[in-house]
Design a protein around this motif. Structure first.
Motif, mmCIF file in Angstrom:
data_model
loop_
_atom_site.group_PDB
_atom_site.id
_atom_site.type_symbol
_atom_site.label_atom_id
_atom_site.label_comp_id
_atom_site.label_asym_id
_atom_site.label_seq_id
_atom_site.Cartn_x
_atom_site.Cartn_y
_atom_site.Cartn_z
ATOM 1 N N THR A 35 0.790 -1.238 0.000
ATOM 2 C CA THR A 35 0.000 0.000 0.000
ATOM 3 C C THR A 35 0.824 1.292 0.000
ATOM 4 N N THR A 36 0.168 2.383 -0.375
ATOM 5 C CA THR A 36 0.765 3.712 -0.501
ATOM 6 C C THR A 36 1.588 4.085 0.735
ATOM 7 N N THR A 37 1.001 3.902 1.914
ATOM 8 C CA THR A 37 1.668 4.295 3.155
ATOM 9 C C THR A 37 2.929 3.472 3.395
ATOM 10 N N ASN A 40 -7.162 0.688 -5.072
ATOM 11 C CA ASN A 40 -7.323 1.916 -4.300
ATOM 12 C C ASN A 40 -8.569 2.686 -4.748
ATOM 13 N N GLY A 78 -6.680 11.576 -4.054
ATOM 14 C CA GLY A 78 -5.767 10.680 -4.761
ATOM 15 C C GLY A 78 -6.568 9.493 -5.268
ATOM 16 N N ASP A 79 -5.925 8.344 -5.405
ATOM 17 C CA ASP A 79 -6.643 7.174 -5.929
ATOM 18 C C ASP A 79 -7.788 6.760 -5.011
ATOM 19 N N VAL A 80 -7.513 6.716 -3.715
ATOM 20 C CA VAL A 80 -8.552 6.302 -2.766
ATOM 21 C C VAL A 80 -9.658 7.360 -2.709
ATOM 22 N N GLU A 132 -8.365 19.136 -0.590
ATOM 23 C CA GLU A 132 -7.056 18.713 -1.117
ATOM 24 C C GLU A 132 -5.997 19.732 -0.767
ATOM 25 N N THR A 138 -8.953 10.188 3.435
ATOM 26 C CA THR A 138 -8.336 9.233 2.492
ATOM 27 C C THR A 138 -6.922 9.672 2.147
ATOM 28 N N GLY A 196 -3.688 9.382 3.818
ATOM 29 C CA GLY A 196 -2.407 8.789 4.231
ATOM 30 C C GLY A 196 -1.554 9.790 4.986
ATOM 31 N N ASN A 197 -2.146 10.914 5.379
ATOM 32 C CA ASN A 197 -1.431 11.947 6.139
ATOM 33 C C ASN A 197 -1.945 11.935 7.573
ATOM 34 N N ILE A 200 -10.311 6.013 5.907
ATOM 35 C CA ILE A 200 -10.085 4.832 5.085
ATOM 36 C C ILE A 200 -8.625 4.781 4.609
ATOM 37 N N HIS A 218 -4.447 4.425 5.596
ATOM 38 C CA HIS A 218 -3.898 3.232 6.258
ATOM 39 C C HIS A 218 -3.850 3.311 7.781
ATOM 40 N N LEU A 257 -9.050 2.015 9.328
ATOM 41 C CA LEU A 257 -9.673 1.770 8.014
ATOM 42 C C LEU A 257 -11.086 1.197 8.142
ATOM 43 N N ASN A 279 -13.414 0.501 5.948
ATOM 44 C CA ASN A 279 -13.946 -0.496 5.004
ATOM 45 C C ASN A 279 -13.602 -1.909 5.452
ATOM 46 N N HIS A 333 -12.203 -4.839 0.366
ATOM 47 C CA HIS A 333 -12.466 -4.863 -1.071
ATOM 48 C C HIS A 333 -12.896 -6.251 -1.533
HETATM 49 P P1 NAI Z 1 -2.540 9.223 -2.855
HETATM 50 O O1 NAI Z 1 -1.210 9.756 -2.538
HETATM 51 O O2 NAI Z 1 -2.903 8.870 -4.265
HETATM 52 O O3 NAI Z 1 -3.688 10.199 -2.324
HETATM 53 C C1 NAI Z 1 -3.655 10.900 -1.121
HETATM 54 C C2 NAI Z 1 -4.121 12.340 -1.412
HETATM 55 O O4 NAI Z 1 -4.301 13.046 -0.181
HETATM 56 C C3 NAI Z 1 -3.092 13.125 -2.230
HETATM 57 O O5 NAI Z 1 -3.694 13.603 -3.417
HETATM 58 C C4 NAI Z 1 -2.667 14.246 -1.298
HETATM 59 O O6 NAI Z 1 -2.399 15.456 -1.989
HETATM 60 C C5 NAI Z 1 -3.880 14.381 -0.380
HETATM 61 N N1 NAI Z 1 -3.593 14.986 0.930
HETATM 62 C C6 NAI Z 1 -2.492 14.869 1.706
HETATM 63 N N2 NAI Z 1 -2.619 15.576 2.839
HETATM 64 C C7 NAI Z 1 -3.845 16.137 2.798
HETATM 65 C C8 NAI Z 1 -4.571 16.990 3.682
HETATM 66 N N3 NAI Z 1 -4.055 17.373 4.838
HETATM 67 N N4 NAI Z 1 -5.821 17.381 3.321
HETATM 68 C C9 NAI Z 1 -6.370 16.992 2.142
HETATM 69 N N5 NAI Z 1 -5.719 16.196 1.265
HETATM 70 C C10 NAI Z 1 -4.477 15.775 1.589
HETATM 71 O O7 NAI Z 1 -2.701 7.920 -1.912
HETATM 72 P P2 NAI Z 1 -3.815 6.773 -2.074
HETATM 73 O O8 NAI Z 1 -3.271 5.675 -2.887
HETATM 74 O O9 NAI Z 1 -5.102 7.403 -2.418
HETATM 75 O O10 NAI Z 1 -3.837 6.213 -0.562
HETATM 76 C C11 NAI Z 1 -4.329 6.998 0.512
HETATM 77 C C12 NAI Z 1 -4.284 6.168 1.802
HETATM 78 O O11 NAI Z 1 -5.186 5.059 1.710
HETATM 79 C C13 NAI Z 1 -2.920 5.556 2.104
HETATM 80 O O12 NAI Z 1 -2.722 5.556 3.510
HETATM 81 C C14 NAI Z 1 -3.074 4.127 1.624
HETATM 82 O O13 NAI Z 1 -2.155 3.260 2.226
HETATM 83 C C15 NAI Z 1 -4.506 3.838 2.006
HETATM 84 N N6 NAI Z 1 -5.207 2.780 1.274
HETATM 85 C C16 NAI Z 1 -6.277 2.220 1.932
HETATM 86 C C17 NAI Z 1 -7.019 1.225 1.338
HETATM 87 C C18 NAI Z 1 -8.151 0.611 2.080
HETATM 88 O O14 NAI Z 1 -8.611 -0.462 1.691
HETATM 89 N N7 NAI Z 1 -8.690 1.219 3.101
HETATM 90 C C19 NAI Z 1 -6.706 0.738 -0.007
HETATM 91 C C20 NAI Z 1 -5.599 1.428 -0.642
HETATM 92 C C21 NAI Z 1 -4.893 2.419 -0.006
#
Ligand code: NAI
Length: 480
Positions: free
Chosen positions: A204-206, A238, A269-271, A290, A322, A324-325, A346, A348, A392, A394, A401
């Motif tokens: 995963t991203t994190t 994601n 982002g993707d999520v 964002e 969503t 990861g921050n 949702i 990590h 998380l 979900n 998923h």
């Molecule tokens: P990503 O990097 O594509 O998207 C994260 C977005 O959050 C970025 O566009 C970023 O600019 C934005 N962001 C950062 N700080 C922010 C803030 N303070 N306010 C608003 N927006 C902010 O990462 P992705 O792939 O979308 O993953 C996000 C998280 O979800 C990660 O922790 C990842 O590990 C986790 N994840 C969880 C899943 C699940 O099943 N629950 C599945 C896949 C990923």
């Protein structure tokens, strides 16, 4: 230990139910089943001892049994305290040919609703092999197993585990306690493990972010494959996985009607893209926050209002993080939320929401509505509903998923494990991605399973756009 397998799961009598769902999932996971067929007589993972830390669900059971079919020995733990499906864990221990009395499967250490102490105990057990053996591969989701080996090695070299400071989370505190206990028993346990590991594949991203940080500091102990950034992982799991499982979690947790409500998605982002789409699909009025103007503009062009949390927090009925921050929703934000508004994460880790601050809020009290659904009542009488204690949702409130999308992700995992295990000497201690050709292969299997038909390039067309007729069809910098 039973029939020579050590394990810790909730209830082995759930194995038959688990097995029935695994059987259905296998049909929905054509990528994994194709890899089983492809490698049926080759056993590329013979000799691999894989320690895996990834949500112990039905889909993961199919992944584990694929690794075993390819010749690996496997030990497993969940990477989250709430994400285990107890029937899947039981079925994985019992195995396809065992019984609860004589399990013949894989040692799993996972149950739904672990404490933090139990979580780290499970993670350690998953990395502790019998008869003095060590793991030689890690399959990780979020990087906790990798962190245990790295921090363990670091503290063993120093001869001491530092004490936690005020800024450390409870989770990290418990982690340090575990390492302190381990150092007292065996001062080279993690060093030996780190030396034996040939590589890690990260889901995963994190976790990928953590790996790049280790590599940049020159501290990565073994090569890593970033599975997350395979296109058939992050652009599918994601996004489309979240599109399915976000509203599943909200519905199972609350049964609140989503249509017409104001739903805020933090991060696009993707999520976040999958999350926003799923809420809009239910008729919610979705607002996106964002920090990145590119993603913010994407959200606007996709038709969402883009605003800041400060501007919208008191109007929202549902807020989902969503990013990861960390510290994305503060306790002050929570105090401003509407009565019975729903808050969930949702991404990590749970530090996207200031849960510790909420628990410390003067005069707050918590009512457990049911497991993984809490009402937090502020002293002024208004309350908010927090899902899965900020973890998380979900996977905590629903089952994560669905199989078909996880088949994409996990096919990349299996391919990455085979690659690193069989060719580790070709890889430095850095973070790598899988070749695009393999991404296209994973996509094609799943396209075919859906009955999709691919157009074939003519030789002249291929020359004109400067690709091979057989692919790869895009340059590496293409973004999809
Ligand atoms: P990503 O990097 O594509 O998207 C994260 C977005 O959050 C970025 O566009 C970023 O600019 C934005 N962001 C950062 N700080 C922010 C803030 N303070 N306010 C608003 N927006 C902010 O990462 P992705 O792939 O979308 O993953 C996000 C998280 O979800 C990660 O922790 C990842 O590990 C986790 N994840 C969880 C899943 C699940 O099943 N629950 C599945 C896949 C990923």
């Amino acid at each position: 230990t039973r029939a020579g397998i050590d394990f810790a799961v909730a209830d082995l009598s759930l194995a038959e139910f688990g097995r029935r769902e695994i059987r259905l999932a296998e049909h929905e996971m054509p990528g994994l089943m194709a890899l089983r067929r492809e490698y049926a007589e080759v056993y590329p993972l013979r000799g691999a001892r894989i320690s895996g830390s990834l949500h112990m669900t039905v889909q993961t059971a199919v992944l584990i049994e694929t690794l075993v079919a390819l010749g690996a020995e496997v030990r497993w733990a969940s990477c989250n305290i709430f994400s285990t499906q107890d029937h899947a864990a039981a079925a994985t221990v019992v195995g396809p040919h065992g019984t609860p009395e004589e399990p013949a499967g894989v040692p799993v250490f996972a149950w739904k609703g672990e404490s933090l102490e139990e979580y780290w105990w499970c993670t350690e057990q998953m990395l502790t092999w019998p008869d003095g053996a060590t793991a030689n591969m890690i399959l990780d989701d979020g990087g906790d197993a990798t962190m245990l080996v790295h921090k363990g090695t670091q503290y063993e070299k120093a001869g001491v585990v530092p004490s936690a400071d005020d800024s450390d989370s409870d989770e990290f505190r418990v982690f340090l306690d575990l390492l302190r206990a381990s150092l007292a028993v065996d001062a080279s346990k993690w060093t030996k493990t780190g030396e034996a590991i040939l590589g890690v594949t990260e889901e995963t991203t994190t976790g990928v972010l953590r790996l790049y940080q280790l590599a940049a500091q020159g501290e990565l102990l073994f090569p890593a494959i970033n599975v997350n950034d395979a296109v058939t992982k992050s652009k599918f799991d994601n996004r489309y996985g979240i599109r399915h499982s976000l509203i599943d979690g909200i519905n199972r947790g609350t049964d609140v009607l989503i249509g017409g409500k104001v739903a805020v998605v933090c991060g696009y982002g993707d999520v976040g893209k999958g999350a926003a789409e799923s809420l809009r699909g239910q008729g919610a009025r979705v607002v996106v926050t964002e920090i990145d103007p590119i993603c913010a503009l994407q959200a606007a062009m996709d038709g969402y209002q883009v605003s800041t949390l400060a501007n919208i927090v008191d109007k929202a009925d549902i807020i989902i993080t969503t990013t990861g921050n960390k510290d994305v929703v503060t306790v002050d934000d929570m105090a401003r939320m509407k009565h019975q508004a729903i808050l969930g994460n949702i991404g990590h880790f749970d530090n996207e929401l200031d849960m510790a601050g909420l628990a410390r809020f003067p005069g707050i009290h918590r009512i457990e509505i049911k497991p993984q659904v809490d009402e937090w009542v502020f002293p002024d009488g208004h309350s908010i509903i927090v899902l899965s204690e900020g973890r998380l949702l979900n996977l905590g409130n629903a089952t994560g998923h669905p199989s078909f999308v996880m088949s994409n992700s996990f096919s990349n995992q299996v391919i990455a494990q085979v690659e690193l295990f069989t060719k580790h000497e070709e890889y430095d201690r850095e973070v790598f991605r899988l070749p695009k050709k393999l991404d296209e292969k994973v996509a094609l299997i799943h396209l075919n399973a859906l009955g999709g038909e691919l157009t074939r390039l003519t030789k002249e067309q291929a020359e004109y756009i400067d690709v091979d007729v057989e692919g790869p069809f895009k340059p590496d910098h293409y973004r999809y």
